[in-house]
Write a protein that holds these residues in place. Structure first.
Motif, PDB file in Angstrom:
ATOM      1  N   CYS A  80       0.850  -1.187   0.000  1.00  0.00           N
ATOM      2  CA  CYS A  80       0.000   0.000   0.000  1.00  0.00           C
ATOM      3  C   CYS A  80       0.885   1.237   0.000  1.00  0.00           C
ATOM      4  CB  CYS A  80      -0.958   0.002   1.191  1.00  0.00           C
ATOM      5  SG  CYS A  80      -0.208   0.237   2.792  1.00  0.00           S
ATOM      6  N   ASP A  81       0.275   2.362  -0.251  1.00  0.00           N
ATOM      7  CA  ASP A  81       0.996   3.618  -0.292  1.00  0.00           C
ATOM      8  C   ASP A  81       1.540   3.962   1.093  1.00  0.00           C
ATOM      9  OD1 ASP A  81       1.499   6.154  -1.926  1.00  0.00           O
ATOM     10  OD2 ASP A  81       0.537   6.910  -0.102  1.00  0.00           O
ATOM     11  N   VAL A  82       2.767   4.438   1.139  1.00  0.00           N
ATOM     12  CA  VAL A  82       3.415   4.781   2.409  1.00  0.00           C
ATOM     13  C   VAL A  82       2.620   5.846   3.155  1.00  0.00           C
ATOM     14  CG1 VAL A  82       5.493   5.799   3.439  1.00  0.00           C
ATOM     15  CG2 VAL A  82       5.708   4.100   1.629  1.00  0.00           C
ATOM     16  N   CYS A  83       2.141   6.845   2.432  1.00  0.00           N
ATOM     17  CA  CYS A  83       1.375   7.926   3.055  1.00  0.00           C
ATOM     18  C   CYS A  83       0.102   7.377   3.707  1.00  0.00           C
ATOM     19  CB  CYS A  83       1.036   8.970   2.006  1.00  0.00           C
ATOM     20  SG  CYS A  83       0.146  10.384   2.668  1.00  0.00           S
ATOM     21  N   PHE A  84      -0.619   6.532   2.988  1.00  0.00           N
ATOM     22  CA  PHE A  84      -1.846   5.934   3.518  1.00  0.00           C
ATOM     23  C   PHE A  84      -1.540   5.084   4.746  1.00  0.00           C
ATOM     24  CE2 PHE A  84      -4.969   2.389   3.449  1.00  0.00           C
ATOM     25  CZ  PHE A  84      -6.111   3.127   3.693  1.00  0.00           C
ATOM     26  N   PHE A  85      -0.483   4.271   4.680  1.00  0.00           N
ATOM     27  CA  PHE A  85      -0.104   3.425   5.808  1.00  0.00           C
ATOM     28  C   PHE A  85       0.282   4.275   7.017  1.00  0.00           C
ATOM     29  CE2 PHE A  85       2.875   0.978   8.376  1.00  0.00           C
ATOM     30  CZ  PHE A  85       2.134  -0.164   8.594  1.00  0.00           C
ATOM     31  N   THR A  86       0.997   5.355   6.780  1.00  0.00           N
ATOM     32  CA  THR A  86       1.400   6.250   7.873  1.00  0.00           C
ATOM     33  C   THR A  86       0.176   6.782   8.607  1.00  0.00           C
ATOM     34  OG1 THR A  86       3.386   6.896   6.678  1.00  0.00           O
ATOM     35  CG2 THR A  86       2.657   8.367   8.421  1.00  0.00           C
ATOM     36  N   HIS A  87      -0.852   7.133   7.853  1.00  0.00           N
ATOM     37  CA  HIS A  87      -2.055   7.671   8.483  1.00  0.00           C
ATOM     38  C   HIS A  87      -2.855   6.590   9.204  1.00  0.00           C
ATOM     39  CE1 HIS A  87      -1.500  11.782   7.403  1.00  0.00           C
ATOM     40  NE2 HIS A  87      -1.109  11.380   6.210  1.00  0.00           N
ATOM     41  N   ILE A  88      -2.839   5.378   8.706  1.00  0.00           N
ATOM     42  CA  ILE A  88      -3.474   4.273   9.438  1.00  0.00           C
ATOM     43  C   ILE A  88      -2.802   4.118  10.798  1.00  0.00           C
ATOM     44  CG2 ILE A  88      -3.730   1.755   9.552  1.00  0.00           C
ATOM     45  CD1 ILE A  88      -4.145   1.737   6.544  1.00  0.00           C
ATOM     46  N   VAL A  89      -1.481   4.051  10.782  1.00  0.00           N
ATOM     47  CA  VAL A  89      -0.730   3.844  12.028  1.00  0.00           C
ATOM     48  C   VAL A  89      -0.915   5.029  12.983  1.00  0.00           C
ATOM     49  CG1 VAL A  89       1.586   3.537  12.996  1.00  0.00           C
ATOM     50  CG2 VAL A  89       0.913   2.278  10.952  1.00  0.00           C
ATOM     51  N   LYS A  90      -0.900   6.246  12.453  1.00  0.00           N
ATOM     52  CA  LYS A  90      -1.111   7.423  13.313  1.00  0.00           C
ATOM     53  C   LYS A  90      -2.480   7.375  13.974  1.00  0.00           C
ATOM     54  CE  LYS A  90       1.888  10.817  11.118  1.00  0.00           C
ATOM     55  NZ  LYS A  90       1.945  12.057  10.329  1.00  0.00           N
ATOM     56  N   ARG A  91      -3.507   7.017  13.196  1.00  0.00           N
ATOM     57  CA  ARG A  91      -4.858   6.933  13.756  1.00  0.00           C
ATOM     58  C   ARG A  91      -4.931   5.853  14.826  1.00  0.00           C
ATOM     59  NH1 ARG A  91      -8.139  11.243  11.896  1.00  0.00           N
ATOM     60  NH2 ARG A  91      -7.351  11.716   9.837  1.00  0.00           N
ATOM     61  N   LEU A  92      -4.306   4.716  14.583  1.00  0.00           N
ATOM     62  CA  LEU A  92      -4.341   3.634  15.565  1.00  0.00           C
ATOM     63  C   LEU A  92      -3.602   4.014  16.848  1.00  0.00           C
ATOM     64  CD1 LEU A  92      -3.874   0.556  13.219  1.00  0.00           C
ATOM     65  CD2 LEU A  92      -5.960   1.242  14.423  1.00  0.00           C
ATOM     66  N   HIS A  93      -2.485   4.691  16.715  1.00  0.00           N
ATOM     67  CA  HIS A  93      -1.763   5.135  17.909  1.00  0.00           C
ATOM     68  C   HIS A  93      -2.571   6.185  18.678  1.00  0.00           C
ATOM     69  CE1 HIS A  93       1.999   2.989  17.800  1.00  0.00           C
ATOM     70  NE2 HIS A  93       2.214   3.329  16.536  1.00  0.00           N
ATOM     71  N   LYS A  94      -3.270   7.019  17.939  1.00  0.00           N
ATOM     72  CA  LYS A  94      -4.051   8.089  18.570  1.00  0.00           C
ATOM     73  C   LYS A  94      -5.243   7.528  19.341  1.00  0.00           C
ATOM     74  CE  LYS A  94      -6.365  12.423  17.472  1.00  0.00           C
ATOM     75  NZ  LYS A  94      -6.743  13.347  16.394  1.00  0.00           N
ATOM     76  N   ASN A  95      -5.985   6.594  18.723  1.00  0.00           N
ATOM     77  CA  ASN A  95      -7.174   6.050  19.371  1.00  0.00           C
ATOM     78  C   ASN A  95      -7.440   4.642  18.830  1.00  0.00           C
ATOM     79  OD1 ASN A  95      -9.656   5.456  20.499  1.00  0.00           O
ATOM     80  ND2 ASN A  95     -10.508   7.492  20.131  1.00  0.00           N
ATOM     81  N   GLU A  96      -6.743   3.668  19.393  1.00  0.00           N
ATOM     82  CA  GLU A  96      -6.858   2.284  18.914  1.00  0.00           C
ATOM     83  C   GLU A  96      -8.259   1.728  19.126  1.00  0.00           C
ATOM     84  OE1 GLU A  96      -4.673  -2.033  19.515  1.00  0.00           O
ATOM     85  OE2 GLU A  96      -3.647  -0.220  20.191  1.00  0.00           O
ATOM     86  N   ASN A  97      -8.928   2.126  20.206  1.00  0.00           N
ATOM     87  CA  ASN A  97     -10.288   1.623  20.457  1.00  0.00           C
ATOM     88  C   ASN A  97     -11.259   2.068  19.368  1.00  0.00           C
ATOM     89  OD1 ASN A  97      -9.646   0.253  22.823  1.00  0.00           O
ATOM     90  ND2 ASN A  97      -9.945   2.072  24.078  1.00  0.00           N
ATOM     91  N   LYS A  98     -11.112   3.300  18.905  1.00  0.00           N
ATOM     92  CA  LYS A  98     -12.018   3.834  17.890  1.00  0.00           C
ATOM     93  C   LYS A  98     -11.671   3.309  16.493  1.00  0.00           C
ATOM     94  CE  LYS A  98     -13.507   8.225  15.857  1.00  0.00           C
ATOM     95  NZ  LYS A  98     -13.362   9.691  15.937  1.00  0.00           N
ATOM     96  N   TYR A  99     -10.417   3.447  16.095  1.00  0.00           N
ATOM     97  CA  TYR A  99     -10.019   3.102  14.733  1.00  0.00           C
ATOM     98  C   TYR A  99      -9.649   1.629  14.562  1.00  0.00           C
ATOM     99  CZ  TYR A  99      -9.949   8.131  14.130  1.00  0.00           C
ATOM    100  OH  TYR A  99     -10.300   9.449  14.086  1.00  0.00           O
ATOM    101  N   GLY A 100      -9.396   0.950  15.654  1.00  0.00           N
ATOM    102  CA  GLY A 100      -9.008  -0.453  15.583  1.00  0.00           C
ATOM    103  C   GLY A 100     -10.113  -1.371  15.093  1.00  0.00           C
TER     104      GLY A 100
END
Length: 148
Positions: free
Chosen positions: A90-110
């Motif tokens: 997948c695109d690095v930019c897209f993956f970076t944002h997935i990981v950032k969202r998960l670190h920010k709020n894993e319960n919500k985005y997980g």
């Protein structure tokens, strides 16, 4: 007396052998650490995109639906062959944002699947600060130049 000298020589040889082994172990550990660093505890390395950018992610992320989708994409792209690290197509930019969202709020985005991430954030992709161009490609075919 001669028996006591043999015993002392044997003890010296054992001590010397132990010192050599300890020194060899320290040298080999230093070589391993510098040439192939290990991920932080509880994490693993994944390689993303055509450029194979390395990310250290928490191992627990692999249990999330979004990573199940990414692993399915990986299986489609590469099959079940395992050579080296885990490569995500997948695109690095897209993956970076997935990981950032998960670190920010894993319960919500997980709880989001890969498709839900794509739908939810495709409209916002143009607003991602770290994406250099406005046309964010979520999945990149990595085997374009592969020989069959």
């Amino acid at each position: 007396m001669a028996g006591a000298m043999k015993k002392v020589d044997k003890i010296r040889q054992i001590v010397r052998l132990k010192q050599v082994m300890m020194r060899w172990k320290q040298i080999s550990l230093r070589r391993h650490d510098s040439s192939d660093p290990r991920p932080p505890s509880g994490c693993l390395y994944v390689y993303v995109g055509h450029e194979r950018q390395r990310f250290a992610i928490p191992a627990r992320f692999l249990n999330l639906p979004v990573f199940a989708g990414l692993l399915d994409e990986t299986e489609e792209e590469f099959g079940l062959r395992g050579s080296g690290g885990l490569i995500l197509p997948c695109d690095v930019c897209f993956f970076t944002h997935i990981v950032k969202r998960l670190h920010k709020n894993e319960n919500k985005y997980g709880k989001l699947t890969l498709e839900q991430f794509v739908i939810t954030f495709s409209d916002a992709a143009a607003n991602f600060d770290s994406c250099k161009d406005q046309n964010v490609v979520v999945f990149t075919p990595l085997l374009q130049k592969a020989e069959v």
